[in-house]
Design a protein around this motif. Structure first.
Motif, PDB file in Angstrom:
ATOM      1  N   ALA A  43       0.837  -1.197   0.000  1.00 42.30           N
ATOM      2  CA  ALA A  43       0.000   0.000   0.000  1.00 42.30           C
ATOM      3  C   ALA A  43       0.871   1.246   0.000  1.00 42.30           C
ATOM      4  O   ALA A  43       1.813   1.357   0.791  1.00 42.30           O
ATOM      5  N   GLY A  44       0.570   2.205  -0.885  1.00 45.37           N
ATOM      6  CA  GLY A  44       1.332   3.442  -0.978  1.00 45.37           C
ATOM      7  C   GLY A  44       2.521   3.371  -1.912  1.00 45.37           C
ATOM      8  O   GLY A  44       3.163   4.396  -2.176  1.00 45.37           O
ATOM      9  N   GLU A  45       2.825   2.195  -2.449  1.00 49.54           N
ATOM     10  CA  GLU A  45       3.965   2.058  -3.359  1.00 49.54           C
ATOM     11  C   GLU A  45       3.651   2.707  -4.705  1.00 49.54           C
ATOM     12  O   GLU A  45       2.551   2.554  -5.248  1.00 49.54           O
ATOM     13  N   LEU A  46       4.640   3.414  -5.278  1.00 48.66           N
ATOM     14  CA  LEU A  46       4.459   4.103  -6.554  1.00 48.66           C
ATOM     15  C   LEU A  46       4.378   3.085  -7.688  1.00 48.66           C
ATOM     16  O   LEU A  46       5.265   2.233  -7.830  1.00 48.66           O
ATOM     17  N   LEU A  47       3.325   3.190  -8.495  1.00 46.83           N
ATOM     18  CA  LEU A  47       3.107   2.253  -9.599  1.00 46.83           C
ATOM     19  C   LEU A  47       3.342   2.906 -10.964  1.00 46.83           C
ATOM     20  O   LEU A  47       3.969   2.310 -11.841  1.00 46.83           O
ATOM     21  N   VAL A  48       2.807   4.121 -11.142  1.00 38.68           N
ATOM     22  CA  VAL A  48       2.892   4.812 -12.434  1.00 38.68           C
ATOM     23  C   VAL A  48       3.249   6.272 -12.171  1.00 38.68           C
ATOM     24  O   VAL A  48       2.691   6.901 -11.268  1.00 38.68           O
ATOM     25  N   ARG A  49       4.168   6.800 -12.996  1.00 36.51           N
ATOM     26  CA  ARG A  49       4.518   8.214 -12.918  1.00 36.51           C
ATOM     27  C   ARG A  49       4.137   8.880 -14.242  1.00 36.51           C
ATOM     28  O   ARG A  49       4.553   8.414 -15.317  1.00 36.51           O
ATOM     29  N   LEU A  50       3.360   9.953 -14.162  1.00 36.13           N
ATOM     30  CA  LEU A  50       2.928  10.681 -15.354  1.00 36.13           C
ATOM     31  C   LEU A  50       3.791  11.919 -15.566  1.00 36.13           C
ATOM     32  O   LEU A  50       4.431  12.425 -14.616  1.00 36.13           O
ATOM     33  N   ASP A  51       3.801  12.406 -16.800  1.00 35.08           N
ATOM     34  CA  ASP A  51       4.518  13.640 -17.122  1.00 35.08           C
ATOM     35  C   ASP A  51       3.831  14.796 -16.390  1.00 35.08           C
ATOM     36  O   ASP A  51       2.664  15.105 -16.648  1.00 35.08           O
ATOM     37  N   ASP A  52       4.536  15.447 -15.465  1.00 32.22           N
ATOM     38  CA  ASP A  52       3.923  16.467 -14.613  1.00 32.22           C
ATOM     39  C   ASP A  52       4.386  17.885 -14.931  1.00 32.22           C
ATOM     40  O   ASP A  52       4.144  18.810 -14.151  1.00 32.22           O
ATOM     41  N   ARG A  53       5.057  18.126 -16.056  1.00 29.73           N
ATOM     42  CA  ARG A  53       5.622  19.445 -16.322  1.00 29.73           C
ATOM     43  C   ARG A  53       4.540  20.525 -16.432  1.00 29.73           C
ATOM     44  O   ARG A  53       4.663  21.600 -15.844  1.00 29.73           O
ATOM     45  N   GLU A  54       3.483  20.243 -17.141  1.00 30.50           N
ATOM     46  CA  GLU A  54       2.417  21.233 -17.306  1.00 30.50           C
ATOM     47  C   GLU A  54       1.706  21.495 -15.988  1.00 30.50           C
ATOM     48  O   GLU A  54       1.448  22.660 -15.619  1.00 30.50           O
ATOM     49  N   ILE A  55       1.413  20.437 -15.257  1.00 29.70           N
ATOM     50  CA  ILE A  55       0.709  20.588 -13.988  1.00 29.70           C
ATOM     51  C   ILE A  55       1.615  21.244 -12.952  1.00 29.70           C
ATOM     52  O   ILE A  55       1.173  22.062 -12.141  1.00 29.70           O
ATOM     53  N   ARG A  56       2.906  20.906 -12.978  1.00 37.80           N
ATOM     54  CA  ARG A  56       3.839  21.535 -12.040  1.00 37.80           C
ATOM     55  C   ARG A  56       3.968  23.035 -12.311  1.00 37.80           C
ATOM     56  O   ARG A  56       4.103  23.833 -11.367  1.00 37.80           O
ATOM     57  N   ALA A  57       3.899  23.433 -13.585  1.00 34.85           N
ATOM     58  CA  ALA A  57       3.963  24.861 -13.913  1.00 34.85           C
ATOM     59  C   ALA A  57       2.757  25.594 -13.329  1.00 34.85           C
ATOM     60  O   ALA A  57       2.887  26.707 -12.775  1.00 34.85           O
ATOM     61  N   ARG A  58       1.579  24.977 -13.424  1.00 30.86           N
ATOM     62  CA  ARG A  58       0.376  25.604 -12.837  1.00 30.86           C
ATOM     63  C   ARG A  58       0.499  25.661 -11.316  1.00 30.86           C
ATOM     64  O   ARG A  58       0.028  26.599 -10.672  1.00 30.86           O
ATOM     65  N   TYR A  59       1.126  24.633 -10.743  1.00 32.84           N
ATOM     66  CA  TYR A  59       1.325  24.625  -9.297  1.00 32.84           C
ATOM     67  C   TYR A  59       2.254  25.766  -8.874  1.00 32.84           C
ATOM     68  O   TYR A  59       1.982  26.470  -7.885  1.00 32.84           O
TER      69      TYR A  59
END
Length: 341
Positions: A87-103
């Motif tokens: 439980a809590g283990e990372l399974l999939v990582r998505l491209d976060d550049r666009e979302i990180r820029a909004r953040y």
């Protein structure tokens, strides 16, 4: 002519005499056979519950289809089908550049709003600005904080983690695919908590209750176990006239999701003769058994019914009170002398 008829009369009388001669059976040759040592048990009529079998499928209690909550390219797929995860283990990582820029944008707006609020709070305490201007600055800070929290949540959705301990059972996407909301990327289930899901006919609904213990057989795993009824759907399927039922199963080696199973639902109490399976000998289409009578083995042609674990019902061929041979130190023949161990 009289004397010529006498030989024919003697021959006819001889044939009649031969027809009435006692038949020599196995019992006459039995004394020449060596005595066998056997183990017997009395034939008894026992009461049991007659059951109806309802077919079902073994499924996990916990299973989930994992999908993305944001639209982005898959940057990294860290698991494969059959892999155990925590439980809590990372399974999939998505491209976060666009979302990180909004953040980062939302974070900058929040920090600016916070500085403006601190200045106006100080001016308000000095009674340099009005209450309305102070309230406007406070509202802007709350809006900026909410926008930052939303952006942070969206950024967290680019990391898909396991919701519980389990095993990856299916993978529907890979690196480079576009993850969109509503389309599953992975399927996960907990193999330690299984249950049998079956469709119960409406005629048997009154025989099953929540919390009831029922017998479940899974032929592929070669197990017979006791399960507990955990769910009964109160509404029937209008097409099949059946009620979905779920029976929780204890953990057993070899038990897997997707296996075929049978749920035994008791319907009536009956009385029948039950004997060990090893006491029945099958030769071709015949079922045979031996009983001990007057110190000799007597062969019986029997007919069996339902098998119950290591026992089988005998429909005909045996009577209660007889001594049934269940073990022998050598192959038996009808009429052979026996010694009871």
């Amino acid at each position: 002519m009289k004397f010529r008829a006498i030989p024919f009369l003697c021959l006819f009388l001889g044939v009649l005499t031969g027809c009435h001669r006692p038949h020599s059976g196995p019992a006459e040759s039995a004394p020449s056979l060596p005595a066998a040592t056997v183990k017997v048990q009395p034939v008894e009529r026992l009461r049991r519950w007659a059951t109806e079998e309802v077919v079902g499928t073994v499924r996990p209690k916990l299973r989930a289809a994992l999908e993305a909550k944001v639209q982005a390219r898959i940057e990294e797929m860290l698991v494969v089908p059959g892999q155990s995860v925590r439980a809590g283990e990372l399974l999939v990582r998505l491209d976060d550049r666009e979302i990180r820029a909004r953040y980062e944008q939302a974070r900058a707006v929040y920090e600016q709003a916070e500085r403006d609020f601190r200045r106006r709070e100080k001016l308000f305490q000095e009674q340099t600005i009005s209450r309305a201007e102070y309230d406007a600055a406070e509202a802007q800070l709350r809006v900026a904080a909410a926008a930052l929290q939303e952006a942070e949540t969206q950024l967290g959705h680019t990391r898909i983690v396991a919701p519980f301990d389990g095993v990856i059972t299916a993978k529907h996407a890979d690196v480079g695919d576009l993850a969109v909301p509503g389309r599953a990327l992975l399927e996960i289930e907990d193999p330690k908590a299984l249950r049998l899901e079956a469709d119960l006919p409406e005629a048997l609904l009154d025989r099953v209750q929540l919390g009831q213990t029922l017998t479940v057989r899974v032929p592929a795993a070669q197990v017979t176990l006791e399960g507990t009824v955990s769910e009964i759907t109160p509404v029937a399927d209008p097409r099949t006239r059946t009620f979905p039922v779920k029976v929780d199963l204890p953990a057993r080696p070899g038990l897997r999701s997707g296996q075929f199973g049978r749920l035994l639902v008791p319907v009536a109490e009956v009385e029948a003769i039950r004997v060990p399976v090893r006491a029945i000998h099958v030769k071709g289409q015949m079922e045979l058994a031996y009983v001990v009578k007057e110190g000799r083995a007597e062969l019986r042609l029997v007919k069996t019914g339902k098998r119950l674990g290591e026992e089988v019902e005998v429909v005909s061929g045996l009577a209660a009170g007889e001594s049934l041979v269940v073990e022998s130190d050598r192959p038996l023949r009808d009429g052979q002398p026996v010694t009871i161990r």
